[in-house]
Scaffold this motif. Structure first.
Motif, PDB file in Angstrom:
ATOM      1  N   ARG A  24       0.839  -1.209   0.000  1.00 52.75           N
ATOM      2  CA  ARG A  24       0.000   0.000   0.000  1.00 52.75           C
ATOM      3  C   ARG A  24       0.875   1.260   0.000  1.00 52.75           C
ATOM      4  NH1 ARG A  24      -5.257  -1.110   0.626  1.00 52.75           N
ATOM      5  NH2 ARG A  24      -5.881  -3.060   1.661  1.00 52.75           N
ATOM      6  N   ALA A  25       1.960   1.235   0.747  1.00 52.95           N
ATOM      7  CA  ALA A  25       2.854   2.396   0.807  1.00 52.95           C
ATOM      8  C   ALA A  25       3.549   2.623  -0.535  1.00 52.95           C
ATOM      9  CB  ALA A  25       3.888   2.194   1.915  1.00 52.95           C
ATOM     10  N   LEU A  26       3.936   1.546  -1.204  1.00 54.95           N
ATOM     11  CA  LEU A  26       4.549   1.667  -2.533  1.00 54.95           C
ATOM     12  C   LEU A  26       3.555   2.264  -3.523  1.00 54.95           C
ATOM     13  CD1 LEU A  26       6.356  -1.784  -2.651  1.00 54.95           C
ATOM     14  CD2 LEU A  26       7.493   0.440  -2.635  1.00 54.95           C
ATOM     15  N   GLU A  27       2.325   1.803  -3.418  1.00 57.20           N
ATOM     16  CA  GLU A  27       1.269   2.300  -4.305  1.00 57.20           C
ATOM     17  C   GLU A  27       0.992   3.777  -4.045  1.00 57.20           C
ATOM     18  OE1 GLU A  27      -3.193   0.813  -5.707  1.00 57.20           O
ATOM     19  OE2 GLU A  27      -2.104  -0.238  -4.140  1.00 57.20           O
ATOM     20  N   GLN A  28       0.926   4.146  -2.786  1.00 62.50           N
ATOM     21  CA  GLN A  28       0.650   5.534  -2.415  1.00 62.50           C
ATOM     22  C   GLN A  28       1.800   6.459  -2.830  1.00 62.50           C
ATOM     23  OE1 GLN A  28      -0.133   5.212   1.782  1.00 62.50           O
ATOM     24  NE2 GLN A  28      -2.192   4.350   1.482  1.00 62.50           N
ATOM     25  N   ALA A  29       2.994   5.908  -2.935  1.00 62.20           N
ATOM     26  CA  ALA A  29       4.148   6.703  -3.352  1.00 62.20           C
ATOM     27  C   ALA A  29       4.132   6.979  -4.854  1.00 62.20           C
ATOM     28  CB  ALA A  29       5.442   5.985  -2.976  1.00 62.20           C
ATOM     29  N   GLY A  30       3.213   6.325  -5.566  1.00 62.82           N
ATOM     30  CA  GLY A  30       3.062   6.602  -6.990  1.00 62.82           C
ATOM     31  C   GLY A  30       3.474   5.495  -7.935  1.00 62.82           C
ATOM     32  N   MET A  31       3.974   4.397  -7.395  1.00 64.95           N
ATOM     33  CA  MET A  31       4.415   3.294  -8.249  1.00 64.95           C
ATOM     34  C   MET A  31       3.245   2.417  -8.662  1.00 64.95           C
ATOM     35  SD  MET A  31       8.025   2.560  -6.282  1.00 64.95           S
ATOM     36  CE  MET A  31       7.518   3.402  -4.781  1.00 64.95           C
ATOM     37  N   LYS A  32       3.242   2.002  -9.916  1.00 61.96           N
ATOM     38  CA  LYS A  32       2.110   1.258 -10.458  1.00 61.96           C
ATOM     39  C   LYS A  32       2.436  -0.197 -10.769  1.00 61.96           C
ATOM     40  CE  LYS A  32       0.315   5.491 -12.573  1.00 61.96           C
ATOM     41  NZ  LYS A  32      -0.531   5.761 -11.402  1.00 61.96           N
ATOM     42  N   SER A  33       3.719  -0.527 -10.800  1.00 67.65           N
ATOM     43  CA  SER A  33       4.155  -1.887 -11.120  1.00 67.65           C
ATOM     44  C   SER A  33       4.857  -2.495  -9.914  1.00 67.65           C
ATOM     45  CB  SER A  33       5.111  -1.859 -12.326  1.00 67.65           C
ATOM     46  OG  SER A  33       5.670  -3.125 -12.558  1.00 67.65           O
ATOM     47  N   LEU A  34       4.597  -3.778  -9.655  1.00 66.89           N
ATOM     48  CA  LEU A  34       5.228  -4.478  -8.533  1.00 66.89           C
ATOM     49  C   LEU A  34       5.894  -5.746  -9.052  1.00 66.89           C
ATOM     50  CD1 LEU A  34       5.594  -4.519  -5.403  1.00 66.89           C
ATOM     51  CD2 LEU A  34       3.580  -6.002  -5.316  1.00 66.89           C
ATOM     52  N   HIS A  35       7.191  -5.850  -8.839  1.00 66.93           N
ATOM     53  CA  HIS A  35       7.939  -7.030  -9.276  1.00 66.93           C
ATOM     54  C   HIS A  35       7.837  -8.100  -8.193  1.00 66.93           C
ATOM     55  CE1 HIS A  35      11.027  -9.101 -11.648  1.00 66.93           C
ATOM     56  NE2 HIS A  35      11.535  -9.485 -10.478  1.00 66.93           N
ATOM     57  N   VAL A  36       7.287  -9.236  -8.558  1.00 75.00           N
ATOM     58  CA  VAL A  36       7.040 -10.314  -7.592  1.00 75.00           C
ATOM     59  C   VAL A  36       7.851 -11.547  -7.984  1.00 75.00           C
ATOM     60  CG1 VAL A  36       5.293 -11.787  -6.526  1.00 75.00           C
ATOM     61  CG2 VAL A  36       4.700  -9.445  -7.209  1.00 75.00           C
ATOM     62  N   ASP A  37       8.798 -11.925  -7.135  1.00 70.51           N
ATOM     63  CA  ASP A  37       9.615 -13.107  -7.399  1.00 70.51           C
ATOM     64  C   ASP A  37       8.979 -14.333  -6.759  1.00 70.51           C
ATOM     65  OD1 ASP A  37      11.912 -12.044  -8.820  1.00 70.51           O
ATOM     66  OD2 ASP A  37      12.403 -10.999  -6.960  1.00 70.51           O
ATOM     67  N   LEU A  38       8.788 -15.369  -7.560  1.00 68.68           N
ATOM     68  CA  LEU A  38       8.358 -16.673  -7.058  1.00 68.68           C
ATOM     69  C   LEU A  38       9.517 -17.628  -7.266  1.00 68.68           C
ATOM     70  CD1 LEU A  38       4.647 -17.261  -8.191  1.00 68.68           C
ATOM     71  CD2 LEU A  38       5.524 -17.091  -5.862  1.00 68.68           C
ATOM     72  N   ILE A  39      10.098 -18.099  -6.176  1.00 64.60           N
ATOM     73  CA  ILE A  39      11.336 -18.873  -6.249  1.00 64.60           C
ATOM     74  C   ILE A  39      11.154 -20.226  -5.572  1.00 64.60           C
ATOM     75  CG2 ILE A  39      13.813 -18.816  -5.761  1.00 64.60           C
ATOM     76  CD1 ILE A  39      13.530 -15.798  -5.279  1.00 64.60           C
ATOM     77  N   ASP A  40      11.669 -21.278  -6.225  1.00 65.53           N
ATOM     78  CA  ASP A  40      11.707 -22.567  -5.529  1.00 65.53           C
ATOM     79  C   ASP A  40      13.165 -22.926  -5.248  1.00 65.53           C
ATOM     80  OD1 ASP A  40      12.952 -24.214  -7.501  1.00 65.53           O
ATOM     81  OD2 ASP A  40      11.053 -24.603  -8.485  1.00 65.53           O
ATOM     82  N   PRO A  41      13.426 -23.707  -4.188  1.00 64.44           N
ATOM     83  CA  PRO A  41      14.809 -23.980  -3.776  1.00 64.44           C
ATOM     84  C   PRO A  41      15.577 -24.869  -4.737  1.00 64.44           C
ATOM     85  CG  PRO A  41      13.274 -25.225  -2.433  1.00 64.44           C
ATOM     86  CD  PRO A  41      12.444 -24.288  -3.257  1.00 64.44           C
ATOM     87  N   HIS A  42      14.892 -25.464  -5.711  1.00 64.87           N
ATOM     88  CA  HIS A  42      15.601 -26.260  -6.714  1.00 64.87           C
ATOM     89  C   HIS A  42      16.322 -25.354  -7.713  1.00 64.87           C
ATOM     90  CE1 HIS A  42      13.717 -29.954  -5.338  1.00 64.87           C
ATOM     91  NE2 HIS A  42      12.566 -29.328  -5.337  1.00 64.87           N
ATOM     92  N   PHE A  43      15.774 -24.150  -7.907  1.00 67.95           N
ATOM     93  CA  PHE A  43      16.359 -23.203  -8.866  1.00 67.95           C
ATOM     94  C   PHE A  43      17.335 -22.256  -8.193  1.00 67.95           C
ATOM     95  CE2 PHE A  43      16.515 -19.280 -11.316  1.00 67.95           C
ATOM     96  CZ  PHE A  43      16.653 -19.732 -12.606  1.00 67.95           C
TER      97      PHE A  43
END
Length: 231
Positions: A24-43
């Motif tokens: 919410r704070a990132l959004e309120q600061a004006g940013m519109k894109s959120l980079h979301v990492d999905l990681i598994d321990p095999h990679f």
């Protein structure tokens, strides 16, 4: 008209115990894109965020969720993310047998598709898929090792960004180049000049300690504006 450069804050750099308030704070600061990492321990030796967490956050935010899969099970994660209606899905070519098919599955769902390359992966892997992609994500740090004190941006990062821009132009691809790893205020200008379109911002920029998200975002925008104007 000046080129648009997007700042996409990296979710794994946020306070993981307070993710909803952080988003919410990132959004309120004006940013519109959120980079979301999905990681598994095999990679990669890290697994900070799961699918359920992504789904719950997505329901509580209007930001565009740009998901970066780092897994040996790309098709499973792609099929689950399609149900969440995220903005884009990017997966790594290294563990993927059928790269074009994964791109096809994503795009048929009406979602933007991208492929990601680890630092030492050759750009030649893009030869036949570049024109079908919306994004090409270049890792400029070895995925999963960002916490290491000696793990900095790979020395050939800028060279690879420029080479990727040349390849995309050659292939008449409209794909945007996403840069992920050690994106600091100091190196942003060189990345942009080399051909970057989207900068994944972490501990060296948007999550810089001692400043608010709004202050760091304002600094990033100032750096971008000066770079595009040639200052």
């Amino acid at each position: 008209m000046l080129k648009e450069i997007v700042i996409s804050p990296s979710l794994i750099c946020a306070d993981l115990c307070n993710l909803e308030s952080q988003v919410r704070a990132l959004e309120q600061a004006g940013m519109k894109s959120l980079h979301v990492d999905l990681i598994d321990p095999h990679f990669s030796p890290s697994m900070p965020i799961g699918l359920d967490m992504v789904g719950q956050l997505k329901a509580r935010s209007s930001m565009d969720f740009d998901v970066h899969i780092m897994s040996t099970c790309n098709e499973f994660f792609i099929n689950e993310l399609v149900k969440m209606d995220v903005a884009s899905i990017t997966f790594h070519v290294e563990p993927t047998l059928h790269v074009e098919k994964m791109v096809q599955i994503i795009k048929e769902a009406g979602i933007k598709a991208g492929v990601a390359l680890a630092p030492a992966t050759s750009l030649a892997t893009l030869d036949y898929v570049a024109k079908y992609c919306d994004y090409i994500l270049l890792m400029t740090i070895n995925p999963g090792y960002a916490g290491g004190k000696s793990e900095g941006m790979v020395p050939y990062a800028l060279e690879k960004i420029a080479a990727c821009r040349a390849l995309l132009d050659q292939k008449n691809s409209a794909a945007k180049i996403v840069i992920d790893g050690r994106v600091s205020f100091e190196v942003m200008p060189e990345m942009i000049k080399a051909g970057a379109d989207v900068l994944v911002a972490g501990s060296k920029s948007i999550f810089r300690k001692g400043y608010s998200f709004a202050e760091n975002y304002q600094e990033a925008q100032s750096v971008i504006a000066k770079t595009l104007k040639g200052e």
